[in-house]
Write an enzyme that holds these catalytic residues in place. Structure first.
Site, PDB file in Angstrom:
ATOM      1  N   ASP A   1       0.836  -1.204   0.000  1.00 67.42           N
ATOM      2  CA  ASP A   1       0.000   0.000   0.000  1.00 67.42           C
ATOM      3  C   ASP A   1       0.868   1.251   0.000  1.00 67.42           C
ATOM      4  O   ASP A   1       1.526   1.564   0.994  1.00 67.42           O
ATOM      5  CB  ASP A   1      -0.895   0.014   1.249  1.00 67.42           C
ATOM      6  CG  ASP A   1      -1.806   1.233   1.279  1.00 67.42           C
ATOM      7  OD1 ASP A   1      -2.883   1.173   0.679  1.00 67.42           O
ATOM      8  OD2 ASP A   1      -1.408   2.269   1.887  1.00 67.42           O
TER       9      ASP A   1
ATOM     10  N   TYR B   1       3.201   9.764  -0.421  1.00 71.20           N
ATOM     11  CA  TYR B   1       4.285   9.139   0.359  1.00 71.20           C
ATOM     12  C   TYR B   1       5.640   9.358  -0.323  1.00 71.20           C
ATOM     13  O   TYR B   1       6.684   9.127   0.270  1.00 71.20           O
ATOM     14  CB  TYR B   1       4.064   7.636   0.561  1.00 71.20           C
ATOM     15  CG  TYR B   1       2.775   7.234   1.253  1.00 71.20           C
ATOM     16  CD1 TYR B   1       1.958   8.177   1.878  1.00 71.20           C
ATOM     17  CD2 TYR B   1       2.362   5.910   1.285  1.00 71.20           C
ATOM     18  CE1 TYR B   1       0.774   7.802   2.487  1.00 71.20           C
ATOM     19  CE2 TYR B   1       1.178   5.526   1.907  1.00 71.20           C
ATOM     20  CZ  TYR B   1       0.384   6.479   2.497  1.00 71.20           C
ATOM     21  OH  TYR B   1      -0.787   6.097   3.093  1.00 71.20           O
TER      22      TYR B   1
ATOM     23  N   LYS C   1      -2.790   5.964  -4.328  1.00 67.54           N
ATOM     24  CA  LYS C   1      -3.890   6.889  -4.015  1.00 67.54           C
ATOM     25  C   LYS C   1      -3.623   8.252  -4.655  1.00 67.54           C
ATOM     26  O   LYS C   1      -2.467   8.693  -4.718  1.00 67.54           O
ATOM     27  CB  LYS C   1      -4.018   7.072  -2.491  1.00 67.54           C
ATOM     28  CG  LYS C   1      -3.907   5.773  -1.708  1.00 67.54           C
ATOM     29  CD  LYS C   1      -4.058   5.960  -0.216  1.00 67.54           C
ATOM     30  CE  LYS C   1      -3.694   4.679   0.519  1.00 67.54           C
ATOM     31  NZ  LYS C   1      -2.276   4.573   0.889  1.00 67.54           N
TER      32      LYS C   1
ATOM     33  N   HIS D   1      -7.597   9.584  -1.774  1.00 65.46           N
ATOM     34  CA  HIS D   1      -6.918   9.552  -0.470  1.00 65.46           C
ATOM     35  C   HIS D   1      -7.760  10.165   0.664  1.00 65.46           C
ATOM     36  O   HIS D   1      -7.843   9.602   1.753  1.00 65.46           O
ATOM     37  CB  HIS D   1      -5.560  10.271  -0.586  1.00 65.46           C
ATOM     38  CG  HIS D   1      -4.528   9.736   0.359  1.00 65.46           C
ATOM     39  ND1 HIS D   1      -3.199   9.626   0.040  1.00 65.46           N
ATOM     40  CD2 HIS D   1      -4.629   9.265   1.630  1.00 65.46           C
ATOM     41  CE1 HIS D   1      -2.525   9.124   1.069  1.00 65.46           C
ATOM     42  NE2 HIS D   1      -3.379   8.906   2.046  1.00 65.46           N
TER      43      HIS D   1
END
Ligand SMILES: NC(=O)c1ccc[n+]([C@@H]2O[C@H](COP(=O)([O-])OP(=O)(O)OC[C@H]3O[C@@H](n4cnc5c(N)ncnc54)[C@H](OP(=O)(O)O)[C@@H]3O)[C@@H](O)[C@H]2O)c1
Length: 260
Positions: free
Chosen positions: A33, A38, A63, A96
């Site tokens: 994930d 990120y 996302k 998200h």
């Protein structure tokens, strides 16, 4: 969708994320994930490419970040994520956060990606019941997953029930409450009874509640420990004890009140 996977939030791009994903795949993880925000999709993609496991056996989630929401900008953000990951399809793409005034258009873009065969499943993250109902009003394809904060201090009973009734798979983020539950006495007692760790008990509780779980670790022994949850079972009484720890307490933001 695998019941269990590796989260890579706050895992650094480059060596750290490449090592984590590699160690996880070697330990038998199939699901990873990540998210555009990120900023480690390149490393995730590199580790996937270098692994011996065929692409079709893996389940990769990313996302679309808040600043990219809207129809055209989501399509563009998806292409950028795919380029970084170096993949030709994604297993799951999520909105998200429910950015006000945007998430409905974003959903239409996810439907397009799904219909075009670029992503095998589409879903949302951090959606309350009222956000899901907004999507239902316009959706041709209903969200397949809702990934939200979920752990023994935040068991989200109503949302879990709503998702089940609407055939939306519930997925837990921060299942270990980012490490804040590991000294809990009730959980420790249950862990001792099974000769398991508190982390393993929490992750097992997720599975027995029908919740997909994606703990994050960058340490090999924990990556292995977290996956070793398929060989014991919590009793109904133990499940109830863990359920009763709920305090509606969050480590992250409430989806009705976030400013990012
Ligand atoms: N959709 C969203 O908005 C959203 C938000 C947050 C997170 N997520 C996803 O959910 C994933 C998991 O959540 P999270 O990373 O916030 O937190 P988490 O998985 O609840 O906890 C991770 C923390 O626990 C430690 N840890 C992991 N396994 C352990 C073990 N067996 N024993 C002791 N400590 C352990 C890790 O440290 P070490 O790494 O040092 O082992 C890290 O500090 C994320 O990585 C991300 O993929 C999604």
């Amino acid at each position: 969708m695998p019941w269990f996977g590796l989260g890579v939030f706050k895992v650094e791009e480059g060596e750290q994320v490449e090592n984590s994903v590699r160690m996880a795949i070697n330990a038998g993880y199939k699901s990873i994930d990540t998210a555009a925000v990120y900023r480690n999709e390149e490393g995730v993609g590199k580790a996937i490419k270098e692994s011996d496991v065929p692409r079709e056996e893996l389940f990769i989630t990313s996302k679309v970040w808040n600043s990219e929401q809207g129809y055209e900008s989501t399509l563009k953000a998806f292409d950028e994520s795919m380029q970084k990951l170096g993949l030709d399809y994604l297993d799951l793409y999520l909105i998200h956060w429910p950015v006000k005034g945007k998430y409905v258009d974003t959903w239409k873009a996810l439907e397009k990606l799904y219909k075009d065969g670029k992503v095998r499943a589409i879903g949302v993250s951090n959606f309350h019941i009222h956000h899901l109902k907004d999507i239902f009003e316009i959706a041709e394809v209903k969200p397949m997953v809702n990934q939200v904060e979920y752990h023994p201090k935040l068991s989200q009973v109503e949302l879990v029930k709503f998702c089940k009734e609407n055939e939306i798979q519930f997925e837990a983020w921060s299942p270990l409450m980012q490490g804040q539950l590991l000294d809990n006495e009730v959980l420790q007692e249950i862990a001792d009874a099974h000769q398991k760790s508190v982390a393993q008990v929490i992750l097992r509780w997720d599975l027995q509640n029908g919740v997909v779980t994606i703990p994050k670790s960058v340490k090999e022994h924990r990556i292995k420990e977290n996956a070793d949850i398929f060989n014991f079972e919590l009793s109904a009484e133990e499940m109830e004890k863990i359920n009763s720890l709920n305090e509606n307490k969050r480590v992250g933001s409430d989806p009705d009140n976030f400013n990012f």
